[in-house]
Design a protein around this motif. Structure first.
Motif, PDB file in Angstrom:
ATOM      1  N   ASN A  30       0.808  -1.230   0.000  1.00 47.40           N
ATOM      2  CA  ASN A  30       0.000   0.000   0.000  1.00 47.40           C
ATOM      3  C   ASN A  30       0.841   1.279   0.000  1.00 47.40           C
ATOM      4  O   ASN A  30       0.392   2.323   0.470  1.00 47.40           O
ATOM      5  N   SER A  66      -2.013   1.148  -4.622  1.00 50.53           N
ATOM      6  CA  SER A  66      -3.298   0.555  -4.227  1.00 50.53           C
ATOM      7  C   SER A  66      -3.512  -0.857  -4.772  1.00 50.53           C
ATOM      8  O   SER A  66      -4.419  -1.546  -4.329  1.00 50.53           O
ATOM      9  N   LEU A  98      -1.013   5.329   2.013  1.00 53.60           N
ATOM     10  CA  LEU A  98      -2.379   4.972   2.391  1.00 53.60           C
ATOM     11  C   LEU A  98      -2.804   5.799   3.595  1.00 53.60           C
ATOM     12  O   LEU A  98      -2.108   5.832   4.614  1.00 53.60           O
ATOM     13  N   ASP A 101      -8.578   3.147   4.969  1.00 51.43           N
ATOM     14  CA  ASP A 101      -8.855   1.867   4.313  1.00 51.43           C
ATOM     15  C   ASP A 101     -10.136   1.266   4.865  1.00 51.43           C
ATOM     16  O   ASP A 101     -10.300   1.181   6.090  1.00 51.43           O
ATOM     17  N   ALA A 106     -10.380   2.816  -0.429  1.00 55.19           N
ATOM     18  CA  ALA A 106      -9.181   3.272   0.273  1.00 55.19           C
ATOM     19  C   ALA A 106      -8.824   4.661  -0.256  1.00 55.19           C
ATOM     20  O   ALA A 106      -9.129   4.992  -1.406  1.00 55.19           O
ATOM     21  N   TYR A 108      -5.646   7.486  -0.657  1.00 55.43           N
ATOM     22  CA  TYR A 108      -4.199   7.661  -0.692  1.00 55.43           C
ATOM     23  C   TYR A 108      -3.864   9.125  -0.905  1.00 55.43           C
ATOM     24  O   TYR A 108      -4.520   9.810  -1.694  1.00 55.43           O
TER      25      TYR A 108
END
Length: 137
Positions: A30, A66, A98, A101, A106, A108
């Protein structure tokens, strides 16, 4: 596959990132750190890099961070702030981290700097998790 192997697999299939000459510098689950040189064909009529190039570079960082667990995710929403002009000969570095989540999404944060470690753009991307493996697409 490890996160690095998965990111390399994705890059082998990503012809646009290859055209941009994206290099994977550091890959962790991640997370990614990538770089890209600015070439003449990326320059707009005002003699700075086209904003779409910077956006695409950030979106590539989003993809490599991701998807590197092997589980496929696609961009759902992205926004960018351009903070400094990018010029021919610059080398951009994108770091994707990240931030949040959940089971299906998710978020970022991607910071883009130049070779002098000056922030040239900040990008936030939300991805949707597809319930598929990267290698199955």
């Amino acid at each position: 596959m490890t996160p690095t192997e998965t990111a390399n697999y994705i890059l082998s299939q990503d012809f646009f990132s290859q055209w941009m000459d994206v290099k994977l510098i550091e890959i962790r689950e991640n997370y990614c750190l990538i770089e890209m040189p600015i070439r003449q064909e990326m320059i707009n009529g005002l003699k700075t890099v086209h904003g779409g190039v910077t956006f695409s570079f950030a979106e590539s960082a989003l993809a490599f961070s991701s998807n590197n667990t092997g589980n496929a995710a696609v961009a759902l929403n992205c926004m960018i702030n351009f903070t400094k002009a990018v010029r021919l000969g610059d080398v951009l570095i994108a770091e994707s981290i990240l931030m949040a989540d959940t089971r299906k999404t998710a978020v970022y944060d991607i910071t883009i700097t130049n070779q002098h470690k000056i922030v040239v753009a900040s990008f936030r991307g939300t991805v949707y998790k597809l319930d598929k493996k990267v290698t199955d697409l």
